[in-house]
Design an enzyme around this catalytic site. Structure first.
Site, PDB file in Angstrom:
ATOM      1  N   TYR A 145      85.492  52.997 -19.530  1.00  0.00           N
ATOM      2  CA  TYR A 145      85.334  54.110 -20.464  1.00  0.00           C
ATOM      3  C   TYR A 145      83.887  54.146 -20.918  1.00  0.00           C
ATOM      4  O   TYR A 145      83.320  53.107 -21.271  1.00  0.00           O
ATOM      5  CB  TYR A 145      86.248  53.912 -21.679  1.00  0.00           C
ATOM      6  N   ASP A 240      76.422  49.830 -19.105  1.00  0.00           N
ATOM      7  CA  ASP A 240      76.901  50.321 -20.396  1.00  0.00           C
ATOM      8  C   ASP A 240      77.287  49.113 -21.251  1.00  0.00           C
ATOM      9  O   ASP A 240      78.362  48.537 -21.098  1.00  0.00           O
ATOM     10  CB  ASP A 240      78.094  51.255 -20.175  1.00  0.00           C
ATOM     11  N   LYS A 268      77.792  50.672 -31.205  1.00  0.00           N
ATOM     12  CA  LYS A 268      78.587  49.725 -31.987  1.00  0.00           C
ATOM     13  C   LYS A 268      77.747  48.757 -32.832  1.00  0.00           C
ATOM     14  O   LYS A 268      77.306  49.109 -33.909  1.00  0.00           O
ATOM     15  CB  LYS A 268      79.566  48.982 -31.072  1.00  0.00           C
TER      16      LYS A 268
END
Ligand code: PMP
Length: 430
Positions: A145, A240, A268
């Site tokens: 994702y 990522d 994050k």
């Protein structure tokens, strides 16, 4: 039984005004057969819902709260920044400081651009890779994702698969045809794709440790193999690290596995809980970004002073805390060992996966190395386990296809409680 009266009332109301009653799908608890808890506040290792129940938090806002909730140093930095205005829309010193710190801690990043989410970071990174190479296609992995950008919602993991919609309506056929997909941990599949699309693929994007199909580790030589194929074929390797960046090490998964990305995406943890993302990499590539270069990317609130203050405070703590990752690994290992002992005692052969402070208990006896493997899990059993853990006061990610994020706020007391709860929950559902 937990008292959930106020949460239930809020959820009923929320569904009238918010799609599905939540502002991000996995929060709805749809996959685990329940209704979401509405959170009132959180501190350290605990979250408290509006009915006054306390939970040990194993999600930590899906990763950012690595020191636990409401960390004093991060809060203080934010409080100090607030009186100087919440946004300038013009450059500030904190943006230079965070860029210096990130380029210092992540060796493959020579220049970095701040954005407002992980989704923005990956969308910008893929555009940059396309602009830089003059090619249009990209490869992503099934079950990975990368946020909700159109090109990534093909065979996507996390909420996309939890909701059973890995290919979203609204993504055009034109966009989808430029996203090639391959199984994780399979270099041959990549070679086949590359040969069938010679000189047309701009980039490979991957989660170096996948966290969005549960925690799935790269097998020996896999990341190096991808690096080599990208070098041979003139493709950009986008790593990522929105999830793994500053979670597995200060230099992310790239430090742990000794590989170097051309472009890295972050999010994050670098925002300390504020909405922040970033993409950075080789100077030669980053200089293609506007206003230096032709690839356009912008943001009204990018580099926002409050977000930068929170991120800087958290990253400085990480930089100065030399034992942090060792401690996090030890805490997670204790939990993993405790659960393994319960599984053994109950004669259950479920597969578990752990690296640093990421952990998943897969409700399958198969080894899990890719998304096909992850799909063999017994989701009904997972749902029962999740709800039993919640009753015991432990708040897990409400989906099998997610990773537990262990925070440094956990002490031996919470760790024992988690292990006990897992033992009781496993026993109750078998
Ligand atoms: N990439 C990865 C690896 C992620 O885990 C996520 C979010 N979980 C994203 C990108 C998207 O980040 P955001 O939700 O901040 O848009």
């Amino acid at each position: 039984m937990l008292i959930k009266e106020k949460s239930q009332k809020l959820f009923s109301e929320a569904q009238n005004y918010i799609p599905g009653g939540v502002n991000s799908p996995v929060r709805a608890f749809k996959a685990v057969g329940g209704n979401p808890l509405f959170i009132d506040h959180a501190k350290g290792a605990y979250m408290y819902d509006v009915d006054g129940n306390a939970y040990i938090d194993m999600i930590n806002s899906w990763g950012p709260m690595i020191f636990g909730h409401a960390d004093e140093q991060v809060l203080k930095a934010v409080q100090e920044a607030i009186p100087s205005s919440l946004s300038f829309g013009a450059p500030g010193a904190a943006e230079v400081e965070i860029a210096e710190l990130i380029t210092d801690l992540v060796p493959s990043i020579e220049k970095v651009r701040m954005v407002n989410s992980g989704t923005e970071a990956t969308m910008s990174a893929i555009r940059l890779a396309r602009g830089y190479t003059g090619r249009e296609k990209m490869i992503k992995f099934e079950g990975c994702y990368h946020g909700h950008g159109d090109s990534f919602l093909i065979a996507a993991g996390s909420g996309a698969i939890t909701m059973g919609e890995p290919n979203s309506p609204g993504v055009t056929v034109g966009t989808a045809k430029d996203t090639l997909t391959a199984p994780f941990n399979d270099l041959e599949a990549i070679r086949t794709l590359v040969n069938a699309n010679k000189d047309q693929i701009a980039a490979i994007i991957l989660e170096p440790v996948a966290g969005n199909m549960g925690c799935v580790l790269p097998q020996e030589g896999y990341l190096e193999g991808l690096r080599q194929i990208c070098d041979e074929e003139g493709m950009v390797l986008i790593v990522d690290e929105v999830m793994t960046g500053f979670r597995l090490a200060a230099g992310g998964a790239q430090e742990v596995f000794n590989v170097k990305a051309d472009i890295t995406t972050l999010g994050k943890i670098i925002g300390g809980g504020m909405p922040v993302g970033a993409y950075g990499g080789k100077k030669e590539i980053m200089d293609f970004v506007s206003p230096q270069g032709p690839v356009y990317q912008a943001g009204t609130l990018s580099g926002n002073p409050i977000s930068m203050a929170a991120g800087l405070a958290q990253l400085k703590r990480i930089k100065n805390d030399k034992d942090l990752y060792q401690r996090l690994t030890e805490k997670t290992q204790k939990i993993a060992d405790g659960i393994a002992a319960h599984l053994k005692a109950l004669n259950l052969n479920y597969y578990t996966s752990q690296i640093g402070s990421m952990y998943t208990l897969f409700f399958t006896e198969n080894e899990v190395h890719n998304f096909e493997d992850a799909k063999s899990c017994d989701l009904e059993k997972f749902g029962k386990f999740f709800n039993a853990m919640l009753e015991e006061g432990v708040y897990l990610p409400p989906s099998q296809f997610e990773t537990w994020f262990i925070s440094d706020a956990l002490t031996d007391k919470e760790i024992s409680k988690i292990i006990d709860a897992a033992g009781k929950a496993l026993k109750a559902i078998h």
